[in-house]
Design a protein around this motif. Structure first.
Motif, PDB file in Angstrom:
ATOM      1  N   PRO A 116      -5.823  -8.865  -9.874  1.00 15.23           N
ATOM      2  CA  PRO A 116      -4.519  -9.367 -10.305  1.00 15.23           C
ATOM      3  C   PRO A 116      -3.357  -8.578  -9.729  1.00 15.23           C
ATOM      4  N   LEU A 164      -2.410  -7.827  -6.880  1.00 15.58           N
ATOM      5  CA  LEU A 164      -2.624  -6.931  -5.744  1.00 15.58           C
ATOM      6  C   LEU A 164      -1.606  -7.173  -4.636  1.00 15.58           C
ATOM      7  N   LEU A 213       2.403  -6.440  -5.858  1.00 13.85           N
ATOM      8  CA  LEU A 213       2.887  -5.106  -6.171  1.00 13.85           C
ATOM      9  C   LEU A 213       2.838  -4.199  -4.953  1.00 13.85           C
ATOM     10  N   LEU A 251       2.197  -1.083  -3.432  1.00  8.17           N
ATOM     11  CA  LEU A 251       1.539   0.176  -3.758  1.00  8.17           C
ATOM     12  C   LEU A 251       2.095   1.256  -2.859  1.00  8.17           C
ATOM     13  N   ASN A 265      -4.548   4.046  -2.237  1.00  3.37           N
ATOM     14  CA  ASN A 265      -4.851   3.233  -3.414  1.00  3.37           C
ATOM     15  C   ASN A 265      -5.154   1.797  -3.013  1.00  3.37           C
ATOM     16  N   LEU A 310      -8.530   1.578  -1.477  1.00  8.61           N
ATOM     17  CA  LEU A 310      -9.565   1.712  -2.505  1.00  8.61           C
ATOM     18  C   LEU A 310      -9.749   0.415  -3.286  1.00  8.61           C
ATOM     19  N   LEU A 311      -8.646  -0.197  -3.676  1.00  6.18           N
ATOM     20  CA  LEU A 311      -8.755  -1.427  -4.465  1.00  6.18           C
ATOM     21  C   LEU A 311      -9.359  -2.568  -3.647  1.00  6.18           C
ATOM     22  N   PHE A 357     -12.951  -1.940  -3.763  1.00  8.45           N
ATOM     23  CA  PHE A 357     -13.406  -2.132  -5.148  1.00  8.45           C
ATOM     24  C   PHE A 357     -13.645  -3.607  -5.430  1.00  8.45           C
ATOM     25  N   GLN A 385      -8.815   8.008  -8.871  1.00  9.89           N
ATOM     26  CA  GLN A 385      -7.926   7.186  -8.045  1.00  9.89           C
ATOM     27  C   GLN A 385      -8.019   5.716  -8.449  1.00  9.89           C
ATOM     28  N   LEU A 386      -9.233   5.297  -8.797  1.00 12.58           N
ATOM     29  CA  LEU A 386      -9.437   3.919  -9.256  1.00 12.58           C
ATOM     30  C   LEU A 386      -8.622   3.657 -10.524  1.00 12.58           C
ATOM     31  N   ALA A 432      -4.878   3.592  -9.608  1.00 13.97           N
ATOM     32  CA  ALA A 432      -4.505   2.425  -8.804  1.00 13.97           C
ATOM     33  C   ALA A 432      -4.518   1.149  -9.642  1.00 13.97           C
ATOM     34  N   ALA A 446      -1.598   0.998 -11.855  1.00 11.09           N
ATOM     35  CA  ALA A 446      -0.363   0.721 -11.116  1.00 11.09           C
ATOM     36  C   ALA A 446      -0.258  -0.768 -10.778  1.00 11.09           C
ATOM     37  N   VAL A 447      -1.384  -1.385 -10.446  1.00  9.48           N
ATOM     38  CA  VAL A 447      -1.380  -2.781 -10.017  1.00  9.48           C
ATOM     39  C   VAL A 447      -1.284  -3.740 -11.205  1.00  9.48           C
ATOM     40  N   ASP A 448      -1.992  -3.398 -12.279  1.00  8.87           N
ATOM     41  CA  ASP A 448      -2.064  -4.327 -13.413  1.00  8.87           C
ATOM     42  C   ASP A 448      -1.897  -3.567 -14.727  1.00  8.87           C
TER      43      ASP A 448
END
Lengths: 204, 163
Positions: A125, A127, A130, A132, A137, A140-141, A144, B19-20, B23, B26-28
């Protein structure tokens, strides 16, 4: 936000001990009838419960309602909950169950809505929207979200909770107790492997 | 006690998880008002409650003028269904018409927290058809409690909603 590995490890350790002790005090006083002491537990646990609700693919308004309902349900079960670990596990389980319930209802009402929700959850959501600040980060996301749903849900929770209670929380995910450690290890190894292979990501 | 299957994490594992966490937050991030909504909803004196879940929240009417809009909200639990409709009144106030089924003469409490002030409560008695009205209320976080009947039982409580 930045951090150094050594500091992160140390602060995670300290934070987890402090948090467990704080939650234990909140819980004890709340069970004696001082419900306002739950305020601190709300602040501590809402980020985790939010992630749990969102991981089921709910939009923000529904996810908020689900988290709130879980806390309300907690009130009449308070006296059966004996430890901070049990508190966290109970709330995660209930949030997840409530989220399923809402998702099933949406599905019954409108298939197309659920489809769009699910694809949004998979993409992660917000991604794109926003900005970053840290490229690391973002990298990484991205990796992920390539993991399986099971891995994303488990690692998402492990990242949020104290080390001593995550086996309890993982049980809340309905996984056999003995498979939690290996699954966590496998998911984390997979993520780590992808990150290390990505030149855009550097180990902290 | 450490579980046997719980393999130790090295520094990189710990850093990845940290970090997960950072992050994803920060995103959600959770909505800014989520903590307040939860704290308001659970600040109850009675914990023998049954939670009526939010089922539907719709805005109907032409929408051309504020006074023509009606918001209808439905809550549901095993023992009861509660419906409310909220209409705008002049001067920023609201009228809340509600009913619940199965009907009974029960005490209905509206808790309301307006920005910057302490929560207040209003009580009305529902009629034999389960109907009740709150007239001229302000805006803010609101929660309904349908108190138990003479013969006891749990108080039915809704989550907080923003009026």
């Amino acid at each position: 936000m930045s951090f150094v590995a050594g500091d992160a490890a140390m602060s995670a350790e300290t934070v987890s001990t402090d948090r467990a002790a704080r939650l234990a005090r909140c819980l004890e006083r709340a069970r004696e009838g001082e419900l306002s002491t739950l305020d601190e537990a709300v602040r501590e646990l809402n980020p985790l419960l939010w992630q749990v609700a969102r991981a089921q693919g709910l939009p923000t308004e529904e996810a908020s309602d689900v988290v709130q309902t879980a806390w309300l349900e907690l009130l009449r079960h308070l006296r059966t909950i004996r430890s901070p670990q049990a508190l966290t596990a109970w709330l995660v389980t209930t949030t997840r169950r409530e989220a399923w319930r809402v998702r099933a209802r949406s599905r019954a009402q409108a298939h197309e809505v659920v489809d769009s929700l699910e694809s949004r959850a998979d993409d992660g959501p917000g991604l794109d929207e926003l900005l970053l600040t840290e490229e690391r980060n973002r990298v990484l996301l991205r990796h992920f979200h390539r993991l399986s749903e099971q891995c994303r849900e488990l690692l998402g929770i492990v990242a949020e909770v104290d080390r001593p209670d995550y086996s309890v929380v993982a049980e809340a995910l309905g996984m056999p107790r003995g498979s939690i450690g290996p699954t966590r290890g496998r998911c984390l190894a997979k993520l780590r492997e992808m990150l290390l292979a990505d030149p855009q990501w550097s180990p902290p | 006690m450490t579980d046997a299957f719980d393999q130790p994490l090295d520094d990189v594992d710990v850093a990845i998880l940290e970090q997960l966490r950072v992050a994803r937050r920060a995103v959600d991030p959770p909505p800014a008002e989520l903590d307040d909504r939860v704290r308001f909803a659970i600040a109850l004196t009675d914990v023998e409650i049954e939670v009526a879940r939010l089922q539907e929240d719709v805005l109907v009417g032409s929408g051309a003028r504020a006074t023509e809009r009606t918001r209808t909200v439905t809550f549901d639990c095993d023992r009861m269904t509660i419906m409310i409709s909220v209409v705008d009144l002049p001067e920023g106030l609201l009228r809340l018409d509600g009913w619940f089924a199965p009907p009974d003469r029960r005490r209905v409490e509206l808790r309301l927290a307006s920005a910057g002030s302490a929560p207040v409560s209003w009580d009305v008695m529902a009629d034999e058809d389960g109907r009740f009205v709150f007239q001229g209320i302000g805006r803010g976080l609101a929660q309904l409690l349908v108190h138990h009947a003479q013969d006891g039982g749990a108080t039915v409580v809704t989550p907080s909603i923003v009026l």
